[in-house]
Design an enzyme around this catalytic site. Structure first.
Site, PDB file in Angstrom:
ATOM      1  CB  SER A 213      -0.863  -0.008   1.260  1.00  0.00           C
ATOM      2  OG  SER A 213      -1.428   1.260   1.482  1.00  0.00           O
TER       3      SER A 213
ATOM      4  CE1 TYR B  16      -3.616  -2.450   5.507  1.00  0.00           C
ATOM      5  CE2 TYR B  16      -3.170  -0.128   5.118  1.00  0.00           C
ATOM      6  CZ  TYR B  16      -3.472  -1.378   4.632  1.00  0.00           C
ATOM      7  OH  TYR B  16      -3.603  -1.567   3.283  1.00  0.00           O
TER       8      TYR B  16
ATOM      9  CE  LYS C  13      -1.376  -4.472   3.456  1.00  0.00           C
ATOM     10  NZ  LYS C  13      -1.619  -5.814   2.904  1.00  0.00           N
TER      11      LYS C  13
END
Ligand code: UDP
Length: 337
Positions: A124, A148, A152
């Protein structure tokens, strides 16, 4: 190629399944339905004319993964399966490390046991943090701003270490900008659980009458109209980027990181205006304060994907909106249970 798609019934996974089948590949889908519905499988069959090869397996389930990889042969995996809500990741970091990171490790271990050493990973643009060095190039510094984003970045680093340790591994991490849109059939699209955290699904739920008003999170950013700017990319362009990336693994590229974006920034107000114009429905808005953690603007330098993969996003903003609107108006409550 024979390709395993973890998270295959999710928003991006399902559109990528269609794009892979369109390109002549064979797919096997794996999902635990934690953020998707079984109805997706019927819709995929209707679009492609092919019954999906599907396993209901949680990607952290080592026994389940072993069963899938023993029963099938694969040339590569595309690993989508992971939770993706920033707010939830702040409240429940362990869930994100177990599923996002642990699930990736479990998948890589299972692949290693079966000598499948080709993987495309869903990363992302969040790994660029609050960087305002626009457009964002892959060699820009990375920054973690929430758990989050950390999952990644950790998974990207795991893939890099794996290639370092064993040169047979080819791993491409695709850094997505803001996927929106739906398949033009209106049969599959984005179906968030609960209140949508992202802008486009929120707008489309206002348009269809599920929510009364869109809150615009700040109109005092240093942007031309004061609202936040993002790089919205049609989910089918994104899906075709995965087709190009997985095919490129056959050339033994080792480890690489590639942005998938359009290279164009669109503001919140521009997106709302486009939706009202294309869908022909009013979107009531109210301006509220900025959302914590949001930056003013983010868009990709998309040149590496063009150079390395020969892929460029080609669908317009109006197509993104038209396809979202078709999906949302045909499925006002999302997929049936
Ligand atoms: N946004 C907004 N209202 C919403 C959801 C999002 O104004 O209900 C804004 C948000 O502040 C950002 C843009 O829309 O400027 C895109 O937000 P989204 O959550 O879709 O993507 P991200 O911020 O993760 O790139």
């Amino acid at each position: 190629m024979k390709i395993l798609l973890t998270g295959g019934t999710g928003y991006i996974g399902s559109h990528t399944a269609v794009a892979l089948i369109d390109a002549g590949h064979q797919v096997t889908l794996l999902d635990d339905f934690s953020n998707s519905k079984a109805a997706v499988l019927d819709r995929l069959r209707d679009i492609t004319g092919t019954a999906m090869d599907f396993f209901e397996v949680d990607v952290t389930d080592e026994v389940g993964l072993e069963k899938v990889l023993s029963e099938r042969t694969f040339d590569a995996a595309i690993h989508f399966a992971a939770p993706k809500a920033v707010g939830e990741s702040i409240e429940r970091p362990l869930l994100y490390f177990k599923n996002g990171v642990g699930g990736t490790v479990a998948l890589l271990q299972a692949m290693e046991r079966h000598s499948i050493c080709n993987i495309v990973y869903s990363s992302s643009a969040t790994v660029y943090g609050m960087s305002d060095d626009l457009p964002l190039r892959e060699d820009a510094p990375t920054e973690v701003i929430n758990p989050y984003g950390r999952t990644k970045l950790m998974c990207e680093e795991i893939l890099q270490d794996l290639h370092q340790a064993d040169g047979r591994w080819n791993a491409t991490a695709l850094r997505y900008f803001n996927p929106v849109g739906a398949h033009p059939s209106g049969l599959i699209g984005e179906d968030p659980q609960g209140v949508p955290a992202n802008l486009m699904p929120f707008i489309s739920q206002v348009a269809v009458g599920r929510r009364p008003v869109l809150q615009i999170f700040g109109d005092d950013y240093p942007t031309p109209d004061g609202t936040g700017i993002r790089d919205y990319i049609h989910v089918l362009d994104l899906a075709e980027g995965h087709v190009a990336a997985v095919e490129h693994l056959a050339s033994d590229p080792g480890y690489d990181v590639i942005n998938l974006g359009t290279g164009n920034g669109i503001s919140v107000r521009e997106l709302v205006d486009a939706f009202e114009r294309v869908a022909g429905v009013p979107i009531p808005t109210e301006v509220v304060g900025r959302r914590p953690g949001d930056g003013p603007a983010s868009w990709a330098d998309a040149s590496k994907a063009a150079d390395v993969l020969g892929w460029t996003a080609r669908r317009s903003l109006d197509e993104m909106v038209a396809d979202v609107w078709r999906w949302q108006s045909q499925n006002p409550d999302g997929y049936p249970d």
